[in-house]
Structures are given as structure tokens and as C-alpha cells.
Write a protein that holds these residues in place. Structure first.
Motif, PDB file in Angstrom:
ATOM      1  N   GLY A 296       0.822  -1.200   0.000  1.00  0.00           N
ATOM      2  CA  GLY A 296       0.000   0.000   0.000  1.00  0.00           C
ATOM      3  C   GLY A 296       0.857   1.251   0.000  1.00  0.00           C
ATOM      4  N   ALA A 297       1.973   1.228   0.756  1.00  0.00           N
ATOM      5  CA  ALA A 297       2.893   2.369   0.772  1.00  0.00           C
ATOM      6  C   ALA A 297       3.543   2.557  -0.600  1.00  0.00           C
ATOM      7  N   VAL A 298       3.889   1.451  -1.261  1.00  0.00           N
ATOM      8  CA  VAL A 298       4.484   1.537  -2.600  1.00  0.00           C
ATOM      9  C   VAL A 298       3.474   2.115  -3.588  1.00  0.00           C
ATOM     10  N   PHE A 299       2.238   1.639  -3.548  1.00  0.00           N
ATOM     11  CA  PHE A 299       1.227   2.116  -4.497  1.00  0.00           C
ATOM     12  C   PHE A 299       0.937   3.605  -4.283  1.00  0.00           C
ATOM     13  N   ASP A 300       0.832   4.011  -3.018  1.00  0.00           N
ATOM     14  CA  ASP A 300       0.585   5.432  -2.735  1.00  0.00           C
ATOM     15  C   ASP A 300       1.741   6.292  -3.234  1.00  0.00           C
ATOM     16  N   TRP A 301       2.955   5.809  -3.028  1.00  0.00           N
ATOM     17  CA  TRP A 301       4.156   6.536  -3.461  1.00  0.00           C
ATOM     18  C   TRP A 301       4.156   6.687  -4.979  1.00  0.00           C
ATOM     19  N   ALA A 302       3.822   5.603  -5.673  1.00  0.00           N
ATOM     20  CA  ALA A 302       3.823   5.635  -7.136  1.00  0.00           C
ATOM     21  C   ALA A 302       2.723   6.553  -7.665  1.00  0.00           C
ATOM     22  N   ARG A 303       1.534   6.470  -7.095  1.00  0.00           N
ATOM     23  CA  ARG A 303       0.442   7.347  -7.553  1.00  0.00           C
ATOM     24  C   ARG A 303       0.786   8.809  -7.334  1.00  0.00           C
ATOM     25  N   ALA A 304       1.432   9.123  -6.218  1.00  0.00           N
ATOM     26  CA  ALA A 304       1.789  10.510  -5.932  1.00  0.00           C
ATOM     27  C   ALA A 304       2.773  11.062  -6.955  1.00  0.00           C
ATOM     28  N   ARG A 305       3.505  10.184  -7.632  1.00  0.00           N
ATOM     29  CA  ARG A 305       4.457  10.602  -8.664  1.00  0.00           C
ATOM     30  C   ARG A 305       3.844  10.527 -10.066  1.00  0.00           C
ATOM     31  N   GLY A 306       2.551  10.261 -10.145  1.00  0.00           N
ATOM     32  CA  GLY A 306       1.888  10.208 -11.442  1.00  0.00           C
ATOM     33  C   GLY A 306       2.164   8.949 -12.229  1.00  0.00           C
ATOM     34  N   LEU A 307       2.554   7.865 -11.568  1.00  0.00           N
ATOM     35  CA  LEU A 307       2.855   6.603 -12.248  1.00  0.00           C
ATOM     36  C   LEU A 307       1.587   5.764 -12.350  1.00  0.00           C
ATOM     37  N   ASP A 308       1.512   4.931 -13.383  1.00  0.00           N
ATOM     38  CA  ASP A 308       0.273   4.188 -13.613  1.00  0.00           C
ATOM     39  C   ASP A 308       0.416   2.676 -13.461  1.00  0.00           C
ATOM     40  N   ALA A 309       1.594   2.198 -13.082  1.00  0.00           N
ATOM     41  CA  ALA A 309       1.799   0.763 -12.862  1.00  0.00           C
ATOM     42  C   ALA A 309       3.030   0.572 -11.989  1.00  0.00           C
ATOM     43  N   VAL A 310       3.108  -0.598 -11.361  1.00  0.00           N
ATOM     44  CA  VAL A 310       4.283  -0.979 -10.571  1.00  0.00           C
ATOM     45  C   VAL A 310       4.728  -2.355 -11.036  1.00  0.00           C
ATOM     46  N   ILE A 311       6.017  -2.509 -11.306  1.00  0.00           N
ATOM     47  CA  ILE A 311       6.585  -3.806 -11.664  1.00  0.00           C
ATOM     48  C   ILE A 311       7.657  -4.171 -10.637  1.00  0.00           C
ATOM     49  N   GLY A 312       7.991  -5.451 -10.575  1.00  0.00           N
ATOM     50  CA  GLY A 312       9.042  -5.856  -9.669  1.00  0.00           C
ATOM     51  C   GLY A 312       8.953  -7.336  -9.318  1.00  0.00           C
ATOM     52  N   PRO A 313       9.917  -7.782  -8.539  1.00  0.00           N
ATOM     53  CA  PRO A 313      11.077  -7.042  -8.061  1.00  0.00           C
ATOM     54  C   PRO A 313      12.021  -6.658  -9.205  1.00  0.00           C
ATOM     55  N   LYS A 314      12.456  -5.415  -9.191  1.00  0.00           N
ATOM     56  CA  LYS A 314      13.408  -4.899 -10.161  1.00  0.00           C
ATOM     57  C   LYS A 314      14.181  -3.785  -9.479  1.00  0.00           C
ATOM     58  N   GLY A 315      15.526  -3.904  -9.490  1.00  0.00           N
ATOM     59  CA  GLY A 315      16.350  -2.998  -8.709  1.00  0.00           C
ATOM     60  C   GLY A 315      16.885  -1.814  -9.474  1.00  0.00           C
ATOM     61  N   MET A 316      18.019  -1.334  -9.016  1.00  0.00           N
ATOM     62  CA  MET A 316      18.580  -0.080  -9.518  1.00  0.00           C
ATOM     63  C   MET A 316      19.538  -0.258 -10.682  1.00  0.00           C
ATOM     64  N   GLY A 317      20.049  -1.468 -10.885  1.00  0.00           N
ATOM     65  CA  GLY A 317      21.066  -1.660 -11.904  1.00  0.00           C
ATOM     66  C   GLY A 317      21.003  -3.036 -12.522  1.00  0.00           C
ATOM     67  N   PRO A 318      21.840  -3.295 -13.526  1.00  0.00           N
ATOM     68  CA  PRO A 318      21.767  -4.554 -14.277  1.00  0.00           C
ATOM     69  C   PRO A 318      22.214  -5.783 -13.499  1.00  0.00           C
ATOM     70  N   PHE A 319      22.891  -5.610 -12.381  1.00  0.00           N
ATOM     71  CA  PHE A 319      23.318  -6.766 -11.603  1.00  0.00           C
ATOM     72  C   PHE A 319      22.485  -6.954 -10.345  1.00  0.00           C
ATOM     73  N   ASP A 320      21.398  -6.181 -10.210  1.00  0.00           N
ATOM     74  CA  ASP A 320      20.409  -6.458  -9.174  1.00  0.00           C
ATOM     75  C   ASP A 320      19.493  -7.543  -9.700  1.00  0.00           C
ATOM     76  N   GLY A 321      19.272  -8.578  -8.920  1.00  0.00           N
ATOM     77  CA  GLY A 321      18.489  -9.704  -9.403  1.00  0.00           C
ATOM     78  C   GLY A 321      17.058  -9.323  -9.732  1.00  0.00           C
ATOM     79  N   TYR A 322      16.517  -9.950 -10.785  1.00  0.00           N
ATOM     80  CA  TYR A 322      15.144  -9.707 -11.206  1.00  0.00           C
ATOM     81  C   TYR A 322      14.214 -10.756 -10.610  1.00  0.00           C
ATOM     82  N   GLY A 323      13.043 -10.324 -10.197  1.00  0.00           N
ATOM     83  CA  GLY A 323      11.952 -11.243  -9.955  1.00  0.00           C
ATOM     84  C   GLY A 323      11.961 -11.968  -8.624  1.00  0.00           C
ATOM     85  N   LEU A 324      10.818 -12.628  -8.364  1.00  0.00           N
ATOM     86  CA  LEU A 324      10.687 -13.552  -7.246  1.00  0.00           C
ATOM     87  C   LEU A 324      11.018 -14.952  -7.726  1.00  0.00           C
ATOM     88  N   LEU A 325      11.758 -15.688  -6.910  1.00  0.00           N
ATOM     89  CA  LEU A 325      12.018 -17.094  -7.219  1.00  0.00           C
ATOM     90  C   LEU A 325      10.703 -17.860  -7.139  1.00  0.00           C
TER      91      LEU A 325
END
Length: 375
Positions: free
Chosen positions: A108-137
Motif C-alpha cells: 500500500g505504501a508503494v502504491f501510494d508513493w507511485a500514484r503521488a508521482r503520477g505513475l500508472d503501474a508498478v513492476i518488480g522485483p526490479k532494482g537499480m542496476g543490471p546486476f540487481d536480481g530480477y523477480g521472485l524465485l
């Protein structure tokens, strides 16, 4: 009583609490490989981490009766959205006890944060760079995590995430190759040799970390050109390239990093790293005072090789570039007497590489899923 706290990244005590959550959750899990605590803390540092030069993130803790029971990060990668023409937020660093109320409150905190920035979707897990692991196992829980190049989580994480309305966006498959069966057809070697002669392709003879630093700008350009059509692609800034290189140098043996050059341009690469998962587990998140020495010993003793990042510019794929890259991978495994090779997190959308790996005898044995939720 459950509350959500937004972390102040300048408060060392709060940062330490955020870093500590998975160390408690996975203390008795033999498959989990703990990250270096300082690396996680660096991700919260808005002065030192290059991500914050163009993008934003905030970090949240779920606290029940004075005890931290979960955490999550909310991110907006502005460069990613600009590249893909999207208004998407990301979540990362999600860890929680099997606590439905905590998961609802964190997301809920993530969704509120994203809406406040005008974003229309949330994806993840996805980190800050190319060597941050993607996804849930979601497949391969019985296997040890490959260093910190991927995420590990308990099976109940899927239920907690999917209960928030997330659905599959894309899967990333990790492939295992037994060295005893990793022998390319002679035809592949002939194509690779022909590519050397006719297309003026060569393998860079990297021997030292100084060699790697010398080629860093060309390597960064190659990365930014190779994956431009991939789902996960985001162009790296010059400082991000340097940041990633500094991270690689900690566990990299330059002789295991294979780069294909055409003239003075890097046009392909296959990044190999000695599997030091056991040493990272013994370090418990601390490299000093003794963990670094143990890490170096493990680099020499391990019989496993991890591949994280492989690709070649599209214009060189049909003229033998792929064959040359795979021939170098085979030679590396044989020359250093590795017993097995794992190529981590190949996107299901990378159909050519998935097909090539199947031809080489690779067996999919872990799967990570990235999710999406429309806001």
C-alpha cells in the motif's frame, strides 16, 4: 499493532534496521546467500549511488509491536521510463514474514508513493542496476542462490505478492550446464574461426584489472547497444558504468570476462565469475576483517562458474559472432577446469539465446518472475 515507517536514508540506525530484516528471516536457510551489508546500505545513499542522479527511491519498514517484520523499496527509474515511453514504478528489497497484514501495508505504501508521482503501474522485483536480481524465485527453491546476482525467497512470497493484484510480466530462467557435457559441435568452432578471419573479430586478451579498466568505456557502449530491445533495458550513464565496474572488480577474474572486439569497438561479451557463494555465506554480510581473505581463497578453490550478462550486437549475430562467444565460453570452462556453469537470469523474451543454450545442453533449473500491477 502494525505501522509503516518511511526510512530516513541519512539515519544510520534506520538504514541498519532496513538492512537487517532478511538476515533475521533467512538466518537458518541454507540456500540463502547474504548480501554484503555495506552494498545494501549504499543503495539507500542518495549522495553516493549513481541511481539518484536521474531517479528516485524511498524505503519502508513494517513494524509490529516494536519489531521489524518486513521491508520494501519503491523506485522510479526515470531513464527507464524515458527509454520505453512508460510511467512505471518499481518495487525491490521486498522481504517479510508470512504476515498478510504486513504485506498489504507495505505494498500500500508503494502504491501510494507511485500514484503521488503520477505513475500508472508498478513492476518488480526490479532494482537499480543490471546486476540487481530480477523477480521472485518461483522454481528451484532447493538450490542455493547464485551469489547476490539473483534473489532468493521463501515460497510464500508468491502468495503475498499475488494477493496484492500482481500478475506475471516476464520470467527469467537460469540454466545449468555440466562441464562434462559442454562440448560444442565442431561446426560451431569452424564458424567461430571463420568469423575471426573474415569479419575481423577478436577476443580481447584481458589479463589484469587494469586491462578491464582500460576497456571500460567501450564495454559500457557495447552494453548500451546490445540490449536496447530487451524488456529490462535501461541505458547506463557514465557514472553507472564506473559504479558497475567497481562492483565487478571485487570478485572478477579478468581472464573469465570475455569480450569480442571489432577494431576498437567491443561488440559482444560473456561475463563469467567464480562462484563464491559459500564464502559469502560464511562472511554473514561482512567482508572485513576476514571475509575478504576468505573470498579470495574461494575464488581460487571453487569449481563453479557463474555467467551473468552475455550478448552480442545484432549486426554480428548472423556472421559468426555468437559462435565465437560460445567457443570462448567452452574454452574458459575447460581451461580453468570448472565442473559446472550457470548462466543466470536469461529473459524468456531472449528467444535466440534460450534456443542456443538448449542446443548447448543447458538445463533450466531456476525461474524468477517479475510481476506487474496496474494502478
Amino acid at each position: 499493532m502494525l505501522t509503516i515507517e518511511r526510512i530516513d536514508p541519512t539515519d544510520k540506525r534506520q538504514v541498519r534496521r532496513f538492512v537487517d530484516v532478511p538476515f533475521r528471516l533467512y538466518r537458518d536457510c541454507p540456500q540463502w546467500v547474504p548480501p554484503i551489508r555495506g552494498d545494501v546500505a549504499l543503495a539507500l545513499n542518495r549522495v553516493k549511488h549513481p541511481f539518484y542522479e536521474h531517479s528516485a527511491a524511498d524505503f519502508f519498514l513494517a513494524v509490529r509491536d516494536g519489531r521489524d517484520v518486513g521491508r520494501v523499496a519503491a523506485l522510479e527509474n526515470v531513464n527507464y521510463n524515458r527509454q520505453h515511453g512508460t510511467r512505471t514504478g518499481q518495487f525491490y528489497f521486498f522481504d517479510a514474514a508470512e504476515d498478510d497484514e504486513a504485506a498489504v501495508a507495505l505494498f500500500g505504501a508503494v502504491f501510494d508513493w507511485a500514484r503521488a508521482r503520477g505513475l500508472d503501474a508498478v513492476i518488480g522485483p526490479k532494482g537499480m542496476g543490471p546486476f540487481d536480481g530480477y523477480g521472485l524465485l518461483e522454481r528451484g527453491y532447493e538450490h542455493r542462490q547464485m551469489m547476490t546476482m539473483m534473489n532468493y525467497n521463501y515460497p510464500y512470497y508468491r502468495r503475498l505478492v499475488e494477493a496484492q493484484g500482481f500478475v506475471k510480466e516476464v520470467d527469467f530462467v537460469s540454466v545449468y550446464l555440466d562441464a562434462a557435457g559442454f562440448h560444442l559441435d565442431e561446426r560451431v568452432h569452424r564458424i567461430a574461426e571463420r568469423a575471426r578471419r573474415r569479419q575481423n573479430l577478436r577476443v580481447l586478451p584481458l589479463q589484469t584489472k587494469a586491462d578491464l579498466r582500460h576497456w571500460a568505456p567501450a564495454i559500457g557502449r557495447a552494453y548500451n547497444q546490445t540490449f536496447v530491445n530487451n524488456w529490462e533495458y535501461v541505458p547506463l550513464t557514465e557514472r553507472e558504468i564506473k559504479f558497475v565496474l567497481d562492483q565487478l572488480l571485487l570478485i572478477a577474474n579478468p581472464r573469465l570476462l570475455k569480450f569480442i572486439a571489432h577494431g576498437d569497438d567491443v561488440v559482444g561479451f560473456a561475463l563469467g565469475f567464480p562462484d563464491v557463494s559459500a564464502a559469502l555465506q560464511r562472511a554473514h554480510g561482512h567482508l572485513l576483517p576476514f571475509g575478504l581473505f576468505d573470498l579470495v581463497r574461494e575464488m581460487r578453490a571453487t569449481r563453479g562458474l557463474a555467467g551473468n550478462g552475455a550478448g552480442i550486437l545484432p549486426e554480428f549475430q548472423g556472421i559468426g559472432g555468437n559462435a565465437l562467444l560460445y567457443a570462448e565460453m567452452e574454452r574458459t570452462v575447460q581451461e580453468f577446469h570448472f565442473e559446472w556453469y550457470e548462466l543466470t537470469q536469461v529473459a524468456e523474451t531472449a528467444t535466440q539465446m534460450r534456443s542456443d543454450l538448449a542446443t548447448l545442453g543447458g538445463k533450466p533449473y531456476k525461474n524468477h518472475r517479475v510481476y506487474r500491477k496496474a494502478l
